[in-house]
Write a protein that holds these residues in place. Sequence first.
Motif, PDB file in Angstrom:
ATOM      1  N   MET A 157       0.591  -1.135  -0.052  1.00 16.88           N
ATOM      2  CA  MET A 157      -0.117   0.271  -0.007  1.00 16.88           C
ATOM      3  C   MET A 157       1.232   1.112  -0.129  1.00 16.88           C
ATOM      4  O   MET A 157       0.533   2.163  -1.189  1.00 16.88           O
ATOM      5  N   ALA A 158       2.036   1.143   0.732  1.00 14.50           N
ATOM      6  CA  ALA A 158       2.966   2.298   0.933  1.00 14.50           C
ATOM      7  C   ALA A 158       3.254   2.483  -0.213  1.00 14.50           C
ATOM      8  O   ALA A 158       3.897   4.092  -1.153  1.00 14.50           O
ATOM      9  N   GLU A 159       3.945   2.006  -1.085  1.00 18.89           N
ATOM     10  CA  GLU A 159       4.441   1.222  -2.755  1.00 18.89           C
ATOM     11  C   GLU A 159       3.283   2.170  -3.560  1.00 18.89           C
ATOM     12  O   GLU A 159       3.828   2.669  -4.698  1.00 18.89           O
ATOM     13  N   LEU A 160       1.717   1.360  -3.179  1.00 19.30           N
ATOM     14  CA  LEU A 160       0.946   2.394  -4.851  1.00 19.30           C
ATOM     15  C   LEU A 160       0.864   3.513  -4.536  1.00 19.30           C
ATOM     16  O   LEU A 160       1.026   4.237  -4.959  1.00 19.30           O
ATOM     17  N   ALA A 161       1.221   3.996  -3.169  1.00 18.56           N
ATOM     18  CA  ALA A 161       0.641   5.637  -2.769  1.00 18.56           C
ATOM     19  C   ALA A 161       1.899   6.233  -3.532  1.00 18.56           C
ATOM     20  O   ALA A 161       1.557   8.008  -4.342  1.00 18.56           O
ATOM     21  N   ALA A 162       3.373   5.544  -2.829  1.00 16.33           N
ATOM     22  CA  ALA A 162       4.007   6.570  -3.852  1.00 16.33           C
ATOM     23  C   ALA A 162       3.981   6.245  -5.280  1.00 16.33           C
ATOM     24  O   ALA A 162       4.409   7.228  -5.851  1.00 16.33           O
ATOM     25  N   GLN A 163       3.638   5.630  -5.944  1.00 11.93           N
ATOM     26  CA  GLN A 163       3.393   5.749  -7.511  1.00 11.93           C
ATOM     27  C   GLN A 163       2.178   6.424  -7.627  1.00 11.93           C
ATOM     28  O   GLN A 163       2.637   7.280  -8.651  1.00 11.93           O
ATOM     29  N   GLU A 164       1.127   6.714  -6.876  1.00  7.48           N
ATOM     30  CA  GLU A 164       0.498   7.707  -7.451  1.00  7.48           C
ATOM     31  C   GLU A 164       0.120   9.049  -7.282  1.00  7.48           C
ATOM     32  O   GLU A 164       0.715  10.341  -7.828  1.00  7.48           O
ATOM     33  N   LYS A 165       1.666   8.717  -6.225  1.00  3.17           N
ATOM     34  CA  LYS A 165       1.775   9.832  -5.962  1.00  3.17           C
ATOM     35  C   LYS A 165       2.754  10.657  -7.311  1.00  3.17           C
ATOM     36  O   LYS A 165       2.654  11.896  -7.789  1.00  3.17           O
ATOM     37  N   ALA A 166       3.811  10.253  -7.881  1.00 11.36           N
ATOM     38  CA  ALA A 166       4.480  10.366  -9.039  1.00 11.36           C
ATOM     39  C   ALA A 166       3.664  10.479 -10.069  1.00 11.36           C
ATOM     40  O   ALA A 166       4.478  11.269 -10.634  1.00 11.36           O
ATOM     41  N   ALA A 167       2.502  10.119 -10.240  1.00  5.50           N
ATOM     42  CA  ALA A 167       1.962   9.761 -10.994  1.00  5.50           C
ATOM     43  C   ALA A 167       1.697  11.023 -11.857  1.00  5.50           C
ATOM     44  O   ALA A 167       0.903  11.915 -12.478  1.00  5.50           O
ATOM     45  N   GLY A 168       0.730  11.295 -10.028  1.00  2.00           N
ATOM     46  CA  GLY A 168      -0.280  12.629 -10.271  1.00  2.00           C
ATOM     47  C   GLY A 168       1.290  14.212 -10.362  1.00  2.00           C
ATOM     48  O   GLY A 168       0.742  14.837 -11.474  1.00  2.00           O
TER      49      GLY A 168
END
Length: 138
Positions: free
Chosen positions: A74-85
Motif C-alpha cells: 500500500m505504501a508502494e502504491l501510494a508513492a506510485q500514485e503520487k509520482a503519476a500525479g
Amino acid sequence: MVVDKYKLAASLGLAALAGLTAMAAGLMSEARASVILGRTLCSFLITGVLVYIGVFLFERFGCRDLMGETEAPMAELAAQEKAAGEELAEAAAGAAEPAGDEQPGAAADGAAEPGNGFEPLQADSLRRVVGSNEGGQG
C-alpha cells in the motif's frame, strides 16, 4: 486492553442488530410477546458469542499477518500514485503553454483531418426510430 474493548464493542453492536432484527420479525408476524422476547434474547446471545469468538480468532491467527502483508504494497502504491500525479501535473502545465510556432487552435483542427480516422457524424447517416401512435400495446 484496547483490543478487548474492540472485541466487546463489535460483538455487542452486531448482537444488538441481530436482536432488533429478531424483534422486528416477531412483531411483524404478530407472535406472542414471550416468543418475541425469547427469540430476541437467543439471537442476541448467540450472535454476541459467535462474533466475539470470530474476532478473537481473526486477531489471533490472521489479522497481524494480513496487516503486515498489505502495509508495504500500500505504501508502494501510494508513492506510485503520487509520482503519476506529479507527472500529469507537469504534462498539463507543459500542454497549457503553446509553443511559439504552433497556433492555439491547431490541436482542435488536427482532430478533423482525414488521415487520423476521425469522421464527424452526419445527420443523414443517423437512423431514426419512430414510435407508433396506437393506443394499445403491441
